[in-house]
Design a protein around this motif. Sequence first.
Motif, mmCIF file in Angstrom:
data_model
loop_
_atom_site.group_PDB
_atom_site.id
_atom_site.type_symbol
_atom_site.label_atom_id
_atom_site.label_comp_id
_atom_site.label_asym_id
_atom_site.label_seq_id
_atom_site.Cartn_x
_atom_site.Cartn_y
_atom_site.Cartn_z
ATOM 1 N N ALA A 108 2.801 -5.329 -7.705
ATOM 2 C CA ALA A 108 1.891 -5.801 -6.659
ATOM 3 C C ALA A 108 0.924 -4.686 -6.281
ATOM 4 O O ALA A 108 1.293 -3.508 -6.251
ATOM 5 C CB ALA A 108 2.682 -6.228 -5.415
ATOM 6 N N PRO A 109 -0.310 -4.995 -6.107
ATOM 7 C CA PRO A 109 -1.276 -3.961 -5.742
ATOM 8 C C PRO A 109 -0.907 -3.296 -4.424
ATOM 9 O O PRO A 109 -0.392 -3.934 -3.498
ATOM 10 C CB PRO A 109 -2.599 -4.727 -5.651
ATOM 11 C CG PRO A 109 -2.211 -6.145 -5.373
ATOM 12 C CD PRO A 109 -0.901 -6.352 -6.092
ATOM 13 N N VAL A 110 -1.127 -1.971 -4.416
ATOM 14 C CA VAL A 110 -0.829 -1.224 -3.200
ATOM 15 C C VAL A 110 -1.878 -1.582 -2.157
ATOM 16 O O VAL A 110 -3.085 -1.543 -2.444
ATOM 17 C CB VAL A 110 -0.850 0.305 -3.500
ATOM 18 C CG1 VAL A 110 -0.572 1.092 -2.220
ATOM 19 C CG2 VAL A 110 0.165 0.630 -4.575
ATOM 20 N N PRO A 111 -1.432 -1.959 -1.036
ATOM 21 C CA PRO A 111 -2.415 -2.330 -0.008
ATOM 22 C C PRO A 111 -3.265 -1.138 0.387
ATOM 23 O O PRO A 111 -2.801 -0.001 0.445
ATOM 24 C CB PRO A 111 -1.556 -2.826 1.165
ATOM 25 C CG PRO A 111 -0.221 -2.184 0.948
ATOM 26 C CD PRO A 111 -0.046 -2.085 -0.535
ATOM 27 N N ALA A 112 -4.503 -1.384 0.546
ATOM 28 C CA ALA A 112 -5.429 -0.317 0.939
ATOM 29 C C ALA A 112 -5.098 0.157 2.347
ATOM 30 O O ALA A 112 -4.659 -0.622 3.203
ATOM 31 C CB ALA A 112 -6.863 -0.830 0.876
#
Length: 217
Positions: A108-112
Amino acid sequence: MAYADQQMSGNRITAFIIVALLHLVLGYALVTGLAYEGVKQIMKKVTTIDIKKDEPKKEPPPPPKKVAAPPPIVAPPPKINVSVAPPPVQTVVTPPPLPPPPIIAPPAPVPAPPPPRFQPKSATPKGNPANWATTNDYPSRALREEREGTTGFRVTVGPDGRVTSCDVTSSSGSSDLDDATCANVTRRARFTPAMDGEGNPTSGSYSNRIRWVIPKD
């Protein structure tokens, strides 16, 4: 008949007498050598018979025998083993197909990170930087030798706005001018400290240059 017998006996006697006379003449001739040559010629004619022997015909010599060339030496063919055992039959067991690899879902993309509450700011000088070094700060030796130059510097500014360190980034060509630059900036420079994203003062840096020029009277 008696007359015939007498006539025949008389002829015989006459023949004997003639033969005897011939023998006597021949014997006398032989003894005395008279008429030897004549007798010899007569005897030769009478007794000599030319008998020509048939000379055997000379046969041509037989042709030379042709010597047959010896037969070439031929190596015997290698023995072929007819009774060769058949190669062993290997049974290859095909393994069952492997199951497909599991499908791994991408991480899952790392949240900004959340946007900063305040815009970060760098350290800014208070007052005019030209006042950090004046003609009164000119090194006396460099002044006597009439040496000039420009020194580039970078300072680190603490959260309190004061200079904590100074580095020369470009030399003026004179070490005493470079040393005077950092010494005066560290003593006199004051800054508004840098601010982080939370609005708190933090360490920062500042870069500039000082030009050393001999004052005119």
